[in-house]
Motif scaffolding. Sequence first.
Motif, PDB file in Angstrom:
ATOM      1  N   VAL A  22      77.093  26.941  74.354  1.00  0.00           N
ATOM      2  CA  VAL A  22      77.617  26.883  76.396  1.00  0.00           C
ATOM      3  C   VAL A  22      78.025  25.800  76.497  1.00  0.00           C
ATOM      4  O   VAL A  22      77.650  24.609  76.109  1.00  0.00           O
ATOM      5  CB  VAL A  22      76.419  26.939  77.191  1.00  0.00           C
ATOM      6  CG1 VAL A  22      76.240  27.172  78.982  1.00  0.00           C
ATOM      7  CG2 VAL A  22      75.815  28.356  76.697  1.00  0.00           C
ATOM      8  N   GLU A  23      79.332  25.490  77.025  1.00  0.00           N
ATOM      9  CA  GLU A  23      80.543  24.584  77.796  1.00  0.00           C
ATOM     10  C   GLU A  23      79.729  24.037  79.173  1.00  0.00           C
ATOM     11  O   GLU A  23      79.126  24.592  79.774  1.00  0.00           O
ATOM     12  CB  GLU A  23      81.789  25.031  77.795  1.00  0.00           C
ATOM     13  CG  GLU A  23      82.541  24.670  76.317  1.00  0.00           C
ATOM     14  CD  GLU A  23      84.074  25.198  76.788  1.00  0.00           C
ATOM     15  OE1 GLU A  23      83.775  24.847  77.723  1.00  0.00           O
ATOM     16  OE2 GLU A  23      84.259  25.858  75.500  1.00  0.00           O
ATOM     17  N   PRO A  24      79.809  22.226  78.918  1.00  0.00           N
ATOM     18  CA  PRO A  24      79.097  21.998  80.035  1.00  0.00           C
ATOM     19  C   PRO A  24      80.141  22.980  81.750  1.00  0.00           C
ATOM     20  O   PRO A  24      81.214  22.971  81.455  1.00  0.00           O
ATOM     21  CB  PRO A  24      79.190  20.621  79.909  1.00  0.00           C
ATOM     22  CG  PRO A  24      80.435  20.484  78.680  1.00  0.00           C
ATOM     23  CD  PRO A  24      80.143  21.567  78.328  1.00  0.00           C
ATOM     24  N   PRO A  25      79.380  22.176  82.550  1.00  0.00           N
ATOM     25  CA  PRO A  25      79.709  22.965  83.513  1.00  0.00           C
ATOM     26  C   PRO A  25      81.264  22.087  83.454  1.00  0.00           C
ATOM     27  O   PRO A  25      81.470  20.805  83.486  1.00  0.00           O
ATOM     28  CB  PRO A  25      79.581  22.748  85.086  1.00  0.00           C
ATOM     29  CG  PRO A  25      78.357  22.042  84.353  1.00  0.00           C
ATOM     30  CD  PRO A  25      78.468  22.137  83.483  1.00  0.00           C
ATOM     31  N   ARG A  26      82.594  22.541  83.700  1.00  0.00           N
ATOM     32  CA  ARG A  26      84.084  21.594  84.376  1.00  0.00           C
ATOM     33  C   ARG A  26      84.433  21.454  86.058  1.00  0.00           C
ATOM     34  O   ARG A  26      83.724  22.106  86.197  1.00  0.00           O
ATOM     35  CB  ARG A  26      85.142  22.019  84.013  1.00  0.00           C
ATOM     36  CG  ARG A  26      85.398  22.474  81.699  1.00  0.00           C
ATOM     37  CD  ARG A  26      86.459  23.268  81.720  1.00  0.00           C
ATOM     38  NE  ARG A  26      87.722  22.233  81.481  1.00  0.00           N
ATOM     39  CZ  ARG A  26      88.544  22.366  81.492  1.00  0.00           C
ATOM     40  NH1 ARG A  26      88.985  23.705  81.259  1.00  0.00           N
ATOM     41  NH2 ARG A  26      90.132  21.730  81.558  1.00  0.00           N
ATOM     42  N   PRO A  27      84.792  20.045  86.319  1.00  0.00           N
ATOM     43  CA  PRO A  27      84.772  20.454  87.749  1.00  0.00           C
ATOM     44  C   PRO A  27      85.506  21.299  88.556  1.00  0.00           C
ATOM     45  O   PRO A  27      86.340  21.221  87.744  1.00  0.00           O
ATOM     46  CB  PRO A  27      85.426  18.803  87.632  1.00  0.00           C
ATOM     47  CG  PRO A  27      85.445  18.251  86.179  1.00  0.00           C
ATOM     48  CD  PRO A  27      85.456  19.268  85.383  1.00  0.00           C
ATOM     49  N   THR A  28      85.709  20.974  88.955  1.00  0.00           N
ATOM     50  CA  THR A  28      86.296  22.461  90.199  1.00  0.00           C
ATOM     51  C   THR A  28      88.219  21.294  90.661  1.00  0.00           C
ATOM     52  O   THR A  28      87.686  20.186  91.026  1.00  0.00           O
ATOM     53  CB  THR A  28      85.621  22.594  90.865  1.00  0.00           C
ATOM     54  OG1 THR A  28      85.948  22.562  92.286  1.00  0.00           O
ATOM     55  CG2 THR A  28      84.794  23.825  90.645  1.00  0.00           C
ATOM     56  N   ARG A  29      89.023  21.998  90.578  1.00  0.00           N
ATOM     57  CA  ARG A  29      89.894  21.309  90.554  1.00  0.00           C
ATOM     58  C   ARG A  29      90.420  21.339  92.317  1.00  0.00           C
ATOM     59  O   ARG A  29      90.644  22.816  92.362  1.00  0.00           O
ATOM     60  CB  ARG A  29      90.701  21.206  90.046  1.00  0.00           C
ATOM     61  CG  ARG A  29      90.499  20.034  88.814  1.00  0.00           C
ATOM     62  CD  ARG A  29      92.268  20.923  87.836  1.00  0.00           C
ATOM     63  NE  ARG A  29      91.768  19.732  86.520  1.00  0.00           N
ATOM     64  CZ  ARG A  29      92.125  19.622  85.529  1.00  0.00           C
ATOM     65  NH1 ARG A  29      93.723  20.336  85.450  1.00  0.00           N
ATOM     66  NH2 ARG A  29      91.967  18.649  84.590  1.00  0.00           N
ATOM     67  N   THR A  30      91.258  20.789  92.701  1.00  0.00           N
ATOM     68  CA  THR A  30      91.806  20.987  94.471  1.00  0.00           C
ATOM     69  C   THR A  30      93.154  20.651  94.475  1.00  0.00           C
ATOM     70  O   THR A  30      93.221  19.842  93.792  1.00  0.00           O
ATOM     71  CB  THR A  30      91.299  20.761  95.400  1.00  0.00           C
ATOM     72  OG1 THR A  30      89.858  21.139  95.240  1.00  0.00           O
ATOM     73  CG2 THR A  30      92.364  21.591  97.215  1.00  0.00           C
ATOM     74  N   ALA A  78      82.914  17.695  91.423  1.00  0.00           N
ATOM     75  CA  ALA A  78      81.283  18.087  90.972  1.00  0.00           C
ATOM     76  C   ALA A  78      81.440  19.648  90.996  1.00  0.00           C
ATOM     77  O   ALA A  78      80.915  19.929  92.267  1.00  0.00           O
ATOM     78  CB  ALA A  78      80.749  17.290  90.927  1.00  0.00           C
ATOM     79  N   PRO A  79      80.495  20.201  90.257  1.00  0.00           N
ATOM     80  CA  PRO A  79      80.602  21.541  90.526  1.00  0.00           C
ATOM     81  C   PRO A  79      79.215  21.673  91.766  1.00  0.00           C
ATOM     82  O   PRO A  79      78.171  20.954  91.046  1.00  0.00           O
ATOM     83  CB  PRO A  79      80.157  22.570  89.626  1.00  0.00           C
ATOM     84  CG  PRO A  79      80.422  21.660  88.184  1.00  0.00           C
ATOM     85  CD  PRO A  79      80.870  20.210  88.652  1.00  0.00           C
TER      86      PRO A  79
END
Length: 79
Positions: A22-30, A78-79
């Motif tokens: 499982v990959e760590p959660p990636r930050p969401t981009r706006t 950050a998610p």
Amino acid sequence: MSAVSVADRLAHAASHGPARTVEPPRPTRTVLERFPAGGPRGQWPAESFAAQQRRDGVPARVVMDLDSDSFLVIVEAAP
């Protein structure tokens, strides 16, 4: 010196359970703004826009979107 057999190594690995995939959660981009990559020579409109955003307190940065051949000014959260 003791040699460890392949069977012993496999048994040791199996005793530790499955490997983490499982990959760590990636930050969401706006995306704040898009700029075409073929801008006038010597002009950096995406960088100028991002710098203005940073002066206003927004942690903006520029990334290249290769699929659309454009520069994106983004903010990561950050998610």
